[in-house]
Scaffold this motif. Structure first.
Motif, PDB file in Angstrom:
ATOM      1  N   MET A 132      16.870  20.045   4.029  1.00 45.41           N
ATOM      2  CA  MET A 132      17.474  19.837   5.356  1.00 45.41           C
ATOM      3  C   MET A 132      16.960  18.557   6.002  1.00 45.41           C
ATOM      4  N   LEU A 133      15.665  18.242   5.765  1.00 43.19           N
ATOM      5  CA  LEU A 133      15.081  17.045   6.367  1.00 43.19           C
ATOM      6  C   LEU A 133      15.376  15.797   5.543  1.00 43.19           C
ATOM      7  N   LYS A 134      15.863  16.010   4.297  1.00 43.99           N
ATOM      8  CA  LYS A 134      16.171  14.916   3.367  1.00 43.99           C
ATOM      9  C   LYS A 134      14.943  14.074   3.061  1.00 43.99           C
ATOM     10  N   LYS A 135      13.801  14.742   3.015  1.00 44.43           N
ATOM     11  CA  LYS A 135      12.555  14.067   2.688  1.00 44.43           C
ATOM     12  C   LYS A 135      11.598  15.091   2.118  1.00 44.43           C
ATOM     13  N   ASN A 136      10.822  14.670   1.115  1.00 40.94           N
ATOM     14  CA  ASN A 136       9.936  15.603   0.419  1.00 40.94           C
ATOM     15  C   ASN A 136       8.598  15.722   1.156  1.00 40.94           C
ATOM     16  N   PHE A 137       8.621  16.387   2.325  1.00 42.59           N
ATOM     17  CA  PHE A 137       7.418  16.509   3.148  1.00 42.59           C
ATOM     18  C   PHE A 137       6.471  17.609   2.657  1.00 42.59           C
ATOM     19  N   PHE A 138       7.038  18.708   2.148  1.00 42.08           N
ATOM     20  CA  PHE A 138       6.239  19.919   1.952  1.00 42.08           C
ATOM     21  C   PHE A 138       6.041  20.239   0.472  1.00 42.08           C
ATOM     22  N   GLN A 139       4.782  20.518   0.121  1.00 43.19           N
ATOM     23  CA  GLN A 139       4.445  21.057  -1.191  1.00 43.19           C
ATOM     24  C   GLN A 139       4.254  22.565  -1.039  1.00 43.19           C
ATOM     25  N   ALA A 140       4.561  23.310  -2.089  1.00 42.16           N
ATOM     26  CA  ALA A 140       4.484  24.779  -2.006  1.00 42.16           C
ATOM     27  C   ALA A 140       3.465  25.318  -2.993  1.00 42.16           C
ATOM     28  N   ILE A 141       2.735  26.339  -2.562  1.00 42.44           N
ATOM     29  CA  ILE A 141       1.844  27.076  -3.458  1.00 42.44           C
ATOM     30  C   ILE A 141       2.161  28.562  -3.287  1.00 42.44           C
ATOM     31  N   ASP A 142       2.770  29.146  -4.319  1.00 35.31           N
ATOM     32  CA  ASP A 142       3.068  30.581  -4.302  1.00 35.31           C
ATOM     33  C   ASP A 142       1.842  31.335  -4.805  1.00 35.31           C
ATOM     34  N   MET A 143       1.440  32.369  -4.077  1.00 35.41           N
ATOM     35  CA  MET A 143       0.191  33.061  -4.393  1.00 35.41           C
ATOM     36  C   MET A 143       0.445  34.524  -4.722  1.00 35.41           C
ATOM     37  N   GLY A 164       0.828  -1.201   0.000  1.00 38.82           N
ATOM     38  CA  GLY A 164       0.000   0.000   0.000  1.00 38.82           C
ATOM     39  C   GLY A 164       0.857   1.244   0.000  1.00 38.82           C
ATOM     40  N   VAL A 165       0.198   2.370  -0.089  1.00 37.46           N
ATOM     41  CA  VAL A 165       0.897   3.643  -0.104  1.00 37.46           C
ATOM     42  C   VAL A 165       1.402   3.950   1.298  1.00 37.46           C
ATOM     43  N   LYS A 166       2.557   4.610   1.383  1.00 36.01           N
ATOM     44  CA  LYS A 166       2.976   5.138   2.678  1.00 36.01           C
ATOM     45  C   LYS A 166       2.066   6.313   2.990  1.00 36.01           C
ATOM     46  N   ASN A 167       1.049   6.027   3.762  1.00 35.84           N
ATOM     47  CA  ASN A 167      -0.003   7.009   3.982  1.00 35.84           C
ATOM     48  C   ASN A 167       0.415   7.994   5.062  1.00 35.84           C
ATOM     49  N   GLU A 168       1.380   8.859   4.719  1.00 38.95           N
ATOM     50  CA  GLU A 168       1.912   9.795   5.688  1.00 38.95           C
ATOM     51  C   GLU A 168       1.104  11.089   5.675  1.00 38.95           C
ATOM     52  N   ILE A 169       1.301  11.874   6.731  1.00 43.67           N
ATOM     53  CA  ILE A 169       0.658  13.179   6.794  1.00 43.67           C
ATOM     54  C   ILE A 169       1.252  14.066   5.705  1.00 43.67           C
ATOM     55  N   LYS A 170       0.407  14.767   4.986  1.00 44.33           N
ATOM     56  CA  LYS A 170       0.855  15.667   3.922  1.00 44.33           C
ATOM     57  C   LYS A 170       0.843  17.111   4.437  1.00 44.33           C
ATOM     58  N   SER A 171       1.700  17.943   3.839  1.00 47.83           N
ATOM     59  CA  SER A 171       1.819  19.336   4.285  1.00 47.83           C
ATOM     60  C   SER A 171       1.911  20.264   3.083  1.00 47.83           C
ATOM     61  N   ILE A 172       1.222  21.406   3.190  1.00 48.00           N
ATOM     62  CA  ILE A 172       1.274  22.425   2.137  1.00 48.00           C
ATOM     63  C   ILE A 172       1.656  23.762   2.765  1.00 48.00           C
ATOM     64  N   VAL A 173       2.591  24.448   2.116  1.00 44.92           N
ATOM     65  CA  VAL A 173       2.940  25.815   2.516  1.00 44.92           C
ATOM     66  C   VAL A 173       2.353  26.766   1.473  1.00 44.92           C
ATOM     67  N   LEU A 174       1.460  27.677   1.905  1.00 42.96           N
ATOM     68  CA  LEU A 174       0.879  28.682   1.026  1.00 42.96           C
ATOM     69  C   LEU A 174       1.341  30.050   1.496  1.00 42.96           C
ATOM     70  N   ALA A 175       2.020  30.778   0.605  1.00 44.98           N
ATOM     71  CA  ALA A 175       2.510  32.098   0.993  1.00 44.98           C
ATOM     72  C   ALA A 175       2.437  33.036  -0.198  1.00 44.98           C
ATOM     73  N   HIS A 176       2.176  34.317   0.086  1.00 41.34           N
ATOM     74  CA  HIS A 176       2.118  35.325  -0.956  1.00 41.34           C
ATOM     75  C   HIS A 176       3.526  35.694  -1.406  1.00 41.34           C
ATOM     76  N   GLY A 177       3.666  35.941  -2.692  1.00 36.74           N
ATOM     77  CA  GLY A 177       4.973  36.296  -3.230  1.00 36.74           C
ATOM     78  C   GLY A 177       5.366  35.369  -4.350  1.00 36.74           C
ATOM     79  N   TYR A 178       6.366  35.786  -5.133  1.00 36.20           N
ATOM     80  CA  TYR A 178       6.764  35.048  -6.333  1.00 36.20           C
ATOM     81  C   TYR A 178       7.276  33.647  -6.004  1.00 36.20           C
ATOM     82  N   SER A 179       8.089  33.522  -4.922  1.00 37.43           N
ATOM     83  CA  SER A 179       8.637  32.199  -4.601  1.00 37.43           C
ATOM     84  C   SER A 179       8.806  32.000  -3.097  1.00 37.43           C
ATOM     85  N   THR A 180       8.019  32.737  -2.309  1.00 39.82           N
ATOM     86  CA  THR A 180       8.158  32.641  -0.852  1.00 39.82           C
ATOM     87  C   THR A 180       7.900  31.233  -0.354  1.00 39.82           C
TER      88      THR A 180
END
Length: 915
Positions: A583-594, A556-572
């Protein structure tokens, strides 16, 4: 015995065709049912007189079950026929021709358009006017003729009713002549009008009038036409006092913008505007089918088999003729004619690049080096055998055979002739045989551009799947999928299976219910790959990849907790997420630039897109740099699939802190309680707003492997397809430590826990696996289920007793002989008791049987046990007992040539000495 004959005849009548007539004779039936021919013949003739059987008096005389034949083919008017052809001719008169089945794209890019057309045609009275909108040569005239055929097939018009077509563009410079053609004219209406003449409206009375390029009508002509559309009345040119009436179904076509080319008053009378896709806008499979149909037609006209090179196929598929189907058709006709003049004395003519018409040079330069040009095989068109078109090479034959088996095998599952376990195993075997055949027995030049592109993008997709869902990369998997897609050539195989469209939703639901997360994984994988290759995801490929992934023993899928960072700005947001992930050596966070002026609608849409494409049942953390938590909560709580932790604050230290807790595998409740205790931030933990689904938790003292096995056995026993019940494996130690604070209790209504050791959770019934195996608690379990669901009590009891046996559980081992490994494990456990001077309970003995059998296979598969930080200290402390356990299992090490590590011995120790 008559019932047996009847049942057998019903079954074989389902497969009735011209090729298997002999099996319907009294003689053949008598052999199968093991009765004398005279007895069978007497019974069949008696039933024929009663009207339940059809008799065809050819030699040999054949019999068919009338009800089954009627369901599959048509309802015969008589019980006896002199010949098979007499029966079939009757059917050809009775059966309604499906006009739309012959339209390429009727179940694809034209599906919605055809539904629009049907709605307009079947509208009461005289139907609704239809406007066909599309580029020149996209097939508007062909569709208009199909609409006429459909009206005739539905008996909406008289068989003698006319189909009249007029291209208005021919009279663009003479609008008066166009109007006179449409409405007719009276004697003296204009110079040369020396007699009255009826118009096309009168000629088409009771039928269909098709006006192509109708935008060429003048404003006056449009006004006269919409007046007729309102009242069915019109006046001939030259005398407005004459009022004529006609009942005409109107079809219009244009290549122009509706808004700019027509009067608003005319547009208001067009309730049905049908957009026809151009050739270039059609899916690739439909473009291939269109080209195939053109070549087959030329084969029939020329009375020759036509072979077309892969370079010509690529040229036709990707030529930039603004998607003009008519232009492609003319190129096909010219090319075949060119080849015919050179090879007219040969039975097979070959169409090459040199046969393309003059003027194709620029297109040729553009397409000859197209990266997909080497992908296609030469195609052969034989008007005598059109059905062989799509399987003109052995690779495609094998692919088609495997894909058809998905449907045909599932029909057997639904009929009850095979079990779902047998079906799944057989399909996995078929899939692996196919990819092995394509990989090892078919030579592919790896330098060919498309294969290289495929391999590169599939490798990227596996990297994405590994980073986001824990699906490990594997060179064989990558090459297997690349070979399949290369030889499949984006063709939709199952579109040719007569039962595909009716079975598809049930087959997809079956895979969803019986194969865990693999369908979800396949969807994510193909969606990602499709985006990179700019191609569509086919349901049939989802099914193939699902069986392929399932054969890889993916739990099955590694059903881990997912995380999204939403911040205003071109690439904040991107900057913070990238820093944290590195730094964590793991792809925990997805980003949405707004953008600065982002609306809450935008944020909601982005979050919902993420939820649709990711598994968030274990939780989603949403960090927003500014915005209203309350508004987001209200918008999302009815749409989320698991708990949502909303945090109205974003900073790199905060993102890193959350990431460190995710590395420690803390659940979302623990993160909510611990996050930045000394800093005041706004946060809310939101649970889905809906009636909680009932859930049975499974757990095992030694880890998740056995908990998943218990889950599988429960699902098999319950045969549950009820979406209101979840069966979820969960970590025993977390349950035992945190009780009802654990996540399942927040998401589900937990009705029972089944496992190897009781986690002792108040108010939740626990049933030990050993008691299910021994039969003591089967009744108790059934009573729990009865109070929550409708069940077949007797059947469930049988299934539980059958499936919950030690042998049935360990049968899931795929490498080992079950009886053999059980005997060795039993001897080892006996030695443990003897050497340690202890007496094990039945529950512990059972748990050791289960754990140790699986342990041996795990070691053989080179799968490691979870690391234990204190292992060295533990071994020193319990040295004597560990040595005794090691000695007890030494015979297993010798027999299977394995080494049982201290980590594994410690797990056995824990079972033996647990409370």
């Amino acid at each position: 015995m008559g019932i047996d004959i009847s049942r057998y005849l019903k079954e074989i009548t389902k497969e009735f065709n011209k090729e298997n007539l002999k099996q319907f004779s009294a003689n053949s039936i008598a052999e199968i049912v093991e009765l004398s021919r005279s007895t069978v013949s007497s019974y069949l003739n008696k039933e024929c007189k009663r009207g339940t059987i059809i008799k065809i008096k050819e030699y040999p005389v054949i019999f068919l079950d009338k009800e089954t034949f009627s369901n599959v083919h048509f309802t015969p008017m008589h019980n006896e026929y002199d010949t098979f052809d007499e029966l079939w001719q009757e059917g050809s008169k009775i059966k309604k021709v499906d006009t739309w089945s012959k339209v390429i794209g009727s179940k694809g890019s034209l599906k919605e358009q055809i539904e629009q057309i049907k709605t307009a045609v079947l509208y009461p009275e005289n139907g609704l006017p239809i406007m066909l909108l599309g580029s020149s040569g996209s097939g508007k005239t062909y569709l208009a003729k199909c609409i006429y055929d459909y009206c005739f097939g539905e008996k909406l018009i008289d068989p003698k009713a006319k189909f009249i077509s007029l291209n208005c563009a021919q009279y663009y410079h003479n609008p008066e002549l166009l109007s006179s053609l449409l409405f007719g004219y009276t004697k003296g209406a204009f110079t040369g009008a020396d007699r009255d003449k009826i118009g096309l409206l009168e000629s088409a009375d009771g039928g269909v009038l098709f006006l192509d390029e109708v935008h060429r009508l003048t404003e006056e002509g449009q006004e006269k036409l919409f007046t007729f559309m309102d009242s069915r009345e019109y006046s001939p040119i030259g005398d407005n006092s004459i009022k004529k009436e006609a009942k005409v179904r109107l079809i219009f076509a244009t290549t122009e913008s509706i808004q700019s080319a027509f009067l608003p008053t005319f547009i208001r009378r067009l309730p049905v505007i049908v957009n026809i896709p151009s050739f270039a806008e059609r899916p690739q499979q439909e473009r291939i089918h269109l080209i195939d149909s053109f070549f087959l037609k030329e084969s029939e006209i020329l009375q020759r088999t036509i072979q077309v090179t892969k370079q010509v196929m690529s040229f036709l598929l990707f030529s930039n003729y603004e998607g003009n189907v008519g232009k492609i058709k003319n190129i096909v006709k010219y090319s075949c004619g060119s080849s015919y003049t050179k090879m007219k004395d040969q039975k097979v003519i070959k169409v090459r690049i040199t046969d393309l018409p003059v003027g194709s040079e620029e297109q040729l330069k553009e397409n000859l080096y197209h990266q997909i040009s080497n992908r296609y095989q030469d195609r052969v068109y034989d008007y005598m055998h059109p059905e062989l078109l799509d399987i003109n090479n052995s690779e495609q034959k094998n692919i088609k055979k495997t894909y058809f088996q998905f449907v045909d095998g599932f029909k057997q599952v639904e009929a009850g002739t095979v079990t779902f376990e047998h079906y799944i195993n057989e399909m996995m075997n078929n899939v692996n045989l196919l990819v092995d055949e394509l990989m090892f027995n078919v030579e592919v030049n790896n330098n060919q551009s498309f294969f290289s592109v495929l391999t590169f993008n599939i490798k990227s997709t596996f990297k994405y799947m590994e980073e986001n869902f824990g699906l490990e990369q594997d060179g064989n998997k990558i090459l297997s999928i690349a070979h399949l897609l290369y030889f499949k050539e984006e063709q939709e195989i199952l579109i040719n299976h007569p039962e595909w469209y009716s079975i598809r939703p049930r087959l997809t639901a079956f895979i969803q219910n019986h194969m865990g997360n693999v369908l979800w994984l396949a969807k994510r994988m193909l969606a990602h790959l499709s985006e990179r290759l700019d191609s569509q995801v086919l349901d049939e490929d989802l099914i193939f990849i699902s069986f392929y992934l399932n054969s890889m023993n993916i739990q099955g899928v590694k059903n881990e907790i997912k995380s999204i960072v939403l911040a205003h700005g071109y690439s904040t947001a991107s900057s913070m997420a990238n820093v944290a992930n590195r730094m964590l050596k793991k792809n925990f966070f997805q980003a949405i630039d707004m953008p600065i002026d982002t609306t809450i609608d935008y944020i909601e849409g982005k979050v919902l897109d993420f939820i649709d494409n990711n598994s968030t049942e274990n939780g989603l953390i949403l960090l927003v740099d500014m915005g209203s938590l309350f508004d987001l909560r209200i918008r999302l709580e009815k749409k989320i699939k698991g708990p949502l932790l909303l945090i109205d604050f974003v900073s790199t230290p905060l993102v890193l802190e959350i990431g460190s807790m995710l590395l420690q595998h803390k659940n979302i409740i623990e993160i909510n309680e611990e996050i930045i205790k000394n800093v005041k931030i706004n946060k809310q933990l939101v649970y889905p707003v809906e009636k909680k689904k009932k859930c049975i938790l499974t757990c095992c003292y030694t880890g998740m492997g056995s908990a998943i096995q218990i889950q599988d056995i429960l699902q098999k026993s319950l045969k549950q397809e009820d979406s209101s019940l979840a069966i979820t494996p969960y970590d025993y130690h977390k349950l035992q430590q945190n009780k009802q604070k654990e996540l399942p209790f927040q998401i589900y209504d937990v009705v029972a826990i089944i496992g190897t050791v009781d986690p002792k959770i108040e108010s939740v019934p626990y049933i030990g696996l050993d008691h299910l195996i021994g039969g003591e608690d089967v009744e108790a379990f059934i009573n729990i289920l009865k109070s929550n669901f409708k069940i077949d009590e007797e059947q469930l009891k049988k299934d539980l007793i059958f499936n919950f046996s030690i042998k049935k559980i360990i049968e899931k081992l795929t490498i080992l002989d079950v009886n053999k490994v059980l005997n060795f494990v039993q001897d080892a456990v006996d030695k443990v008791e003897e050497k340690l001077g202890i007496k094990l309970s039945n529950n512990k003995r059972f748990l050791l049987y289960l754990h140790c059998s699986c342990m041996v296979e795990r070691i053989l598969r080179k799968e490691d046990a979870d690391m234990q930080e204190d292992i060295e200290e533990f071994v020193q402390r319990e040295k004597r007992k560990i040595e005794i356990i090691g000695y007890a299992f030494s015979e297993i090490e010798k027999e299977y040539t394995i080494k049982i590590s201290d980590l594994e011995l410690r797990l056995i120790f824990d079972i033996v000495f647990s409370d």
